[in-house]
Design a protein around this motif. Structure first.
Motif, mmCIF file in Angstrom:
data_model
loop_
_atom_site.group_PDB
_atom_site.id
_atom_site.type_symbol
_atom_site.label_atom_id
_atom_site.label_comp_id
_atom_site.label_asym_id
_atom_site.label_seq_id
_atom_site.Cartn_x
_atom_site.Cartn_y
_atom_site.Cartn_z
ATOM 1 N N LYS A 1 0.834 -1.208 0.000
ATOM 2 C CA LYS A 1 0.000 0.000 0.000
ATOM 3 C C LYS A 1 0.866 1.254 0.000
ATOM 4 C CE LYS A 1 -2.195 1.266 3.765
ATOM 5 N NZ LYS A 1 -3.128 1.317 4.887
ATOM 6 N N TYR A 2 1.887 1.295 0.849
ATOM 7 C CA TYR A 2 2.757 2.468 0.922
ATOM 8 C C TYR A 2 3.559 2.650 -0.370
ATOM 9 C CZ TYR A 2 1.811 1.979 5.937
ATOM 10 O OH TYR A 2 1.213 1.854 7.163
ATOM 11 N N THR B 1 1.289 4.001 -3.094
ATOM 12 C CA THR B 1 0.986 5.409 -2.844
ATOM 13 C C THR B 1 2.190 6.273 -3.198
ATOM 14 O OG1 THR B 1 -0.516 4.761 -1.055
ATOM 15 C CG2 THR B 1 0.196 7.065 -1.103
#
Length: 184
Positions: free
Chosen positions: A51-52, A55
């Motif tokens: 997820k990081y 992003t």
């Protein structure tokens, strides 16, 4: 650019190849997240790393010079209490592994190509220089792990000799010390 031609190529694309490419890209991004989790000694789940990373990729799409990578340590600090310097070191370690992988692929490709044809001298020189730089970086990181003070002294001495602007010359040892603090 002929947008009509671009649209016709997209519409005529083989859906099987597109799905295979999507699957392989997803696998690559997940393995990249697993690698980052392992660099951080599994204090971060692969799904959180995924997820990081995605992003950060979105931010990188907007900002120049891969600046989105600086978002990753921020997520680590905010959500997991991992110091920013340590998070930045983990991102740098991942990029160093990327560099080593690219150089190894380049060397293997050069060997394969040189078997069938002779390489231009500048390509050969570029590969040799890239390999030497990668080896120096890996050696410096290993030296830092085993003897941080000796590695820091070496960086200080080299930064004095290399012709760098004054602000950069004084920042290099501080940056190296900060990276070492994050790696420990």
């Amino acid at each position: 650019m002929d947008l009509g031609k671009v649209a016709s190529v997209i519409v005529g694309a083989n859906l099987g190849y597109l799905l295979l490419a999507l699957l392989l890209m997803s696998l690559f991004y997940f393995l990249e997240a697993v690698r980052w989790s392992s660099i951080l000694s599994w204090r971060l789940s692969p799904m959180a790393a995924f997820k990081y990373s995605r992003t950060a990729y979105l931010v990188t799409s907007i900002l120049p010079f891969q600046l989105g990578e600086l978002v990753k340590p921020g997520f680590l600090k905010l959500n997991h209490g991992i110091p920013y310097a340590e998070g930045l070191t983990s991102v740098a370690a991942g990029r160093l592994l990327d560099l080593v992988t690219i150089i190894l692929l380049g060397v293997v490709s050069a060997v394969v190509v040189s078997i069938s044809t002779s390489l231009d001298q500048w390509v050969d020189l570029a590969l040799r220089i890239s390999g030497a730089v990668a080896l120096v970086l890996v050696f410096l990181l290993l030296a830092a792990v085993f003897n941080a003070q000796a590695a820091t002294n070496l960086v200080v001495r080299v930064s004095r000799v290399v012709p760098l602007p004054g602000g950069v010359k004084s920042a290099v040892p501080r940056l190296f010390t900060s990276v070492l603090a994050g790696a420990q």
